[in-house]
Design an enzyme around this catalytic site. Structure first.
Site, PDB file in Angstrom:
ATOM      1  CD  GLU A   1      -2.417   3.384  -5.202  1.00  0.00           C
ATOM      2  OE1 GLU A   1      -3.832   2.873  -5.466  1.00  0.00           O
ATOM      3  OE2 GLU A   1      -1.699   2.930  -4.778  1.00  0.00           O
TER       4      GLU A   1
ATOM      5  NE  ARG B   1      -4.063  -1.210   0.115  1.00  0.00           N
ATOM      6  CZ  ARG B   1      -4.395  -2.510  -0.703  1.00  0.00           C
ATOM      7  NH1 ARG B   1      -3.575  -2.841  -1.702  1.00  0.00           N
ATOM      8  NH2 ARG B   1      -5.588  -3.182  -0.554  1.00  0.00           N
TER       9      ARG B   1
ATOM     10  CG  HIS C   1      -2.975  -0.480  -6.829  1.00  0.00           C
ATOM     11  ND1 HIS C   1      -3.394   0.193  -5.654  1.00  0.00           N
ATOM     12  CD2 HIS C   1      -2.922  -1.895  -6.488  1.00  0.00           C
ATOM     13  CE1 HIS C   1      -3.712  -0.749  -4.605  1.00  0.00           C
ATOM     14  NE2 HIS C   1      -3.180  -2.069  -5.263  1.00  0.00           N
TER      15      HIS C   1
END
Ligand code: DGY
Length: 326
Positions: free
Chosen positions: A265, A236, A284
């Site tokens: 993000e 993360r 991601h």
């Protein structure tokens, strides 16, 4: 009998969505971007189930706005730091996730990031496209060896161990730091965090995000890493302090980094991190193989339907709710 009402916060693969459609009255958010929080609040009112993504913040206010009929929250991800788990548990709402099935895809991607950063694959691509490739040169785009190097894995759960398996094919020495893991299935040497950072040529992050791991990689921990070290993050974004990483990369205090996850993000286009040549970055996508995403949608659907049916979720992250007095 009326079908249960569910809100699905994004288009998910048919493998899972077909099951949901067949059993439920579905409200589907069809935009590419996640529903804004205010919209999410509006759409969850009165639903029996929620199938959500890691981009949706699911907090106590949202659970209460949904109403006491909310029977299940199913996250289309293995990570669930977007969900206030204690709040769900306090309300006896089971929360589902998608463990196991994305282990290999994620470990494959982490290893490919590691190799790409070491062997400067992305820089090489940019170099060619920019017309800089004039000839074969003995010193062009040199990087460290992967084979035989030391890999430090922070978080030695399923994905960390799957990465170690791949690395063993490259004769890498495996160190790991994970206070929760005692007897891992995949061999490696357990060390403390400082030893791992000091001795590793590659450091790969596979930890959950919580208050202990937020900014685990910061100015101080980066300073312990070797100058030729490479940091890989597929866990993360907030596990790494982005500003500290920028400073370390810019001053060549470490050799490179490869990130599949960032904070925030997406990374804003004016982020200084994007100016660095020694950073490989991906949006991601570590679990983004087609079969894996199909399986994730299926597992998320199965969790949702089990919860709606009053059954224990096949993959529940707060199973203690089943032993709570009603
Ligand atoms: C997860 O599942 O938590 C990943 O970050 C996305 O697949």
């Amino acid at each position: 009998m009326a079908k249960p009402k569910v809100f699905v916060t994004r288009i998910i693969p048919d493998a899972g969505f077909d099951l949901v459609k067949a059993a439920c009255e579905v409200d589907l958010w069809t935009d590419e971007l996640p529903p804004p929080y205010e919209v999410l609040l509006e759409r969850v009112r009165g639903v029996d189930g929620l199938l959500c993504l890691l981009t949706d913040r699911i907090d106590a206010q949202l659970m209460d706005t949904a109403g006491s009929q909310l029977k299940v929250i199913s996250n289309h991800a293995v990570g669930f730091d977007n969900i206030d788990l204690p709040a769900a548990t306090a309300r006896s709402i089971p929360v589902g996730n998608t463990p196991g099935i994305l282990t290999d895809a994620t470990a494959d991607f982490a290893f490919s990031l590691l190799v790409s950063a070491a062997r400067r694959v992305v820089e090489g691509d940019r170099y060619v496209r920019a017309g800089q490739w004039k000839t074969w040169g003995p010193s062009i785009l040199l990087g460290p060896d992967v084979t035989g190097a030391t890999l430090g894995i922070i978080g030695y759960g399923r994905i960390g161990q799957a990465l170690a398996k791949r690395a063993s094919g490259f004769d890498m020495r495996i160190l790991y730091y994970d206070p929760m893991v005692v007897d891992p299935a995949v061999p490696g040497t357990a060390v403390d965090l400082e030893t791992l950072l000091r001795e590793s040529d590659f450091v790969s992050l596979h930890t959950v995000l919580n208050e202990q791991t937020r900014h685990l990689i910061n100015r101080d921990t980066l300073a312990l890493m070797k100058p030729n070290a490479i940091l890989v993050n597929t866990s993360r974004g907030p596990v790494v302090d982005g500003q500290a990483l920028y400073e370390a990369l810019q001053a060549n205090k470490i050799f490179a980094a490869a990130l599949d996850v960032t904070d925030p993000e997406p990374l804003p286009m004016d982020s200084p991190l994007l100016e660095l040549d020694n950073l490989v970055i991906a949006p991601h996508i570590a679990s983004a193989s087609k079969p894996t995403r199909d399986k994730m949608s299926l597992m998320a659907a199965q969790n949702l339907l089990a919860g709606l049916d009053g059954k224990q979720l096949p993959n529940c992250v707060n199973p203690e709710i089943y032993s709570q007095p009603q």
